[in-house]
Write an enzyme that holds these catalytic residues in place. Structure first.
Site, PDB file in Angstrom:
ATOM      1  N   HIS A   1       0.819  -1.219   0.000  1.00  0.00           N
ATOM      2  CA  HIS A   1       0.000   0.000   0.000  1.00  0.00           C
ATOM      3  C   HIS A   1       0.851   1.266   0.000  1.00  0.00           C
ATOM      4  O   HIS A   1       0.549   2.222  -0.725  1.00  0.00           O
ATOM      5  CB  HIS A   1      -0.949  -0.002   1.194  1.00  0.00           C
ATOM      6  CG  HIS A   1      -1.999  -1.072   1.121  1.00  0.00           C
ATOM      7  ND1 HIS A   1      -2.924  -1.130   0.103  1.00  0.00           N
ATOM      8  CD2 HIS A   1      -2.255  -2.134   1.927  1.00  0.00           C
ATOM      9  CE1 HIS A   1      -3.719  -2.179   0.299  1.00  0.00           C
ATOM     10  NE2 HIS A   1      -3.324  -2.795   1.386  1.00  0.00           N
TER      11      HIS A   1
ATOM     12  N   HIS B   1       3.948  47.469   0.482  1.00  0.00           N
ATOM     13  CA  HIS B   1       4.338  46.054   0.521  1.00  0.00           C
ATOM     14  C   HIS B   1       5.702  45.892  -0.129  1.00  0.00           C
ATOM     15  O   HIS B   1       5.820  45.864  -1.347  1.00  0.00           O
ATOM     16  CB  HIS B   1       3.281  45.193  -0.191  1.00  0.00           C
ATOM     17  CG  HIS B   1       3.439  43.725   0.083  1.00  0.00           C
ATOM     18  ND1 HIS B   1       4.084  42.869  -0.766  1.00  0.00           N
ATOM     19  CD2 HIS B   1       3.033  42.983   1.147  1.00  0.00           C
ATOM     20  CE1 HIS B   1       4.062  41.645  -0.267  1.00  0.00           C
ATOM     21  NE2 HIS B   1       3.426  41.686   0.900  1.00  0.00           N
TER      22      HIS B   1
END
Length: 466
Positions: free
Chosen positions: A288, A367
């Site tokens: 798995h 910014h």
């Protein structure tokens, strides 16, 4: 001729016990709309959360495959998913009133029988396969795991197991096309070694374990006292070792049943890629964990190729679907919060928008003014406004509606967006719009480079009468 998507005709249920939890559970398969895929719904939990059968949702592979989403989990999904793929279905919703699918006899056959009972219904949409473009390899040298997906215009599997066991030895199994699944693979049951069974029992890890839902390989010398103990544990009068080296509780359905079951697990785990595949999958000693890692590798390649296909080559001379003035007739946003300049494409299922990022944007003032970068939150806002155009396109009077975003998930920022960049957004519906609620996958690109991506959920609400 294009192959159409398929769902089931009617809802059907199957009940049984979860292998690890020991809880009785009922699982109901429901028809689902086009492009829905496979989803589990935990109807025993508040809000009935849905878990997509997606490799990105895998949270455990220790004793089966577990998927988790929206605060809910479903364990041991591989046998159910293998049945759905083996029946060549595309869209099914699976209701579950417990945390684990029922183990039944340890194979996919009970699920195949239930699905077959429901019957199949062809849908309008074409099935979109992912064709393996070249050899894709995965390996775990320490476990001697090797897997490869190769180009082929079909879905073929070849599997080899070798557990260094005198009982099992080396075994091979294969199918040349998915139509062979029901006859050759679906009935093959899970298996474990006797020492594993004893360890699991000692730690109370298989509360729903029944000696009839697994092949038990006897990999050590076992005396009559131990056999009697096992017989008592599983409420049987007598247990012995069959000539094949397995407990005689069951007979093998195929001489190489363990290898065939490993192939079944592979089919179920690879269903978590999320799209039907075309290719030849070959694997040595899969499990798995390896199946899931391999599925993630294939899905990553699919996402990369889809991103390239989504690249919109912007032609400044092409007339847009909507220019800035027309966008303001639809969206209530205004500068400086209007972050979409043009809509370049618009269909019922996707939208492409453009934002020209210039140095005189108001956010650059504060910014990183010395090294201007467009804020990620505003990239998401621009993507959301682009998606809003898609959702508002479903009503005749969009100017009277608002788009409210309910959820933003899996947002990723992959590169900087700088002044002078042309930012192209594409939003695609991932499910049909229902009750004004839309689920979208959005990406933002500068040139051929993905700079931002996110999953969005939005709802349109009327805020004034027309």
């Amino acid at each position: 001729m294009n192959v159409k998507q398929r769902t089931i005709k009617t809802a059907v249920s199957v009940s049984g016990t979860g292998l690890h939890t020991g809880e009785n559970v009922t699982m109901t398969f429901h028809p689902a709309p086009e492009n829905h895929g496979f989803k589990f719904r935990r109807v025993d939990l508040e809000g009935a959360p849905i878990i997509d059968a997606d490799v990105d949702n895998v949270t455990d592979t220790s004793r089966g495959t577990t998927i988790t989403q929206n605060g809910a989990s479903v364990s041991t999904v591989e046998h159910v998913l293998a049945a759905l793929v083996g029946c060549e279905l595309d869209n099914v919703l699976i209701d579950l009133n417990g945390p684990e699918t029922p183990i039944m006899d340890g194979s996919s056959m009970p699920f195949v029988d239930t699905i077959t009972e429901a019957g199949y219904e062809e849908q309008e949409a074409d099935r979109e396969y992912y064709h393996i473009p070249y050899n894709i390899h995965y390996s775990e040298p320490d476990r001697k795991v090797d897997m490869v997906a190769m180009p082929l215009d079909d879905y073929r599997f070849t599997c080899m197991v070798d557990y260094n066991s005198p009982v099992l030895g080396s075994q091979h199994a294969s199918i040349s096309t998915m139509s062979e699944f029901k006859k050759e693979i679906a009935s093959c049951r899970t298996f474990c070694f006797l020492h594993e069974l004893e360890m699991l029992l000692a730690h109370d890890l298989i509360k729903g374990g029944d000696i009839n839902n697994a092949i038990v390989v006897v990999d050590k010398t076992i005396d009559k006292e131990e056999l009697a103990k096992l017989a008592k544990l599983f409420n049987r009068e007598d247990i012995d070792v069959a000539p094949q080296g397995i407990l005689n509780n069951i007979e093998l359905r195929h001489q190489n049943e363990p290898a065939r079951h490993k192939l079944l697990d592979m089919i179920g785990d690879l269903a978590l890629v999320g799209v039907p595949l075309r290719g030849h999958i070959m694997a040595a000693r899969p499990g798995h964990a390896a199946n899931v890692a391999f599925a993630k590798k294939i899905k990553a390649l699919i996402k990369k190729e889809r991103s390239r296909k989504h690249v919109k080559v912007y032609n400044p001379h092409m007339k847009p679907v909507y220019d800035t003035v027309q966008i303001m007739n639809i969206l209530p946003h205004r500068p400086p919060m209007l972050l979409v300049d043009k809509i370049l494409e618009l269909t019922k299922t996707h939208v492409v928008g453009l934002k020209a990022v210039t140095m005189n944007e108001p956010f650059f003032v504060g910014h990183f003014p010395g090294a201007p970068v467009m804020p990620g939150v505003l990239q998401i806002e621009a993507m959301a406004q682009t998606g809003g155009i898609l959702v508002l396109n479903t009503v005749p009077d969009p100017e009277n509606w608002l788009t409210l975003f309910l959820k933003i998930e899996n947002a990723r920022f992959k590169d900087k967006v700088l002044p002078g960049d042309t930012l192209i957004f594409r939003c695609d519906l991932v499910a049909p719009i229902r009750r004004g609620i839309a689920q979208m996958k959005g990406i933002g690109m500068v040139g051929e480079k993905v700079v931002v991506e996110a999953e969005l959920m939005a709802q349109i609400v009327k805020y004034k009468e027309s």
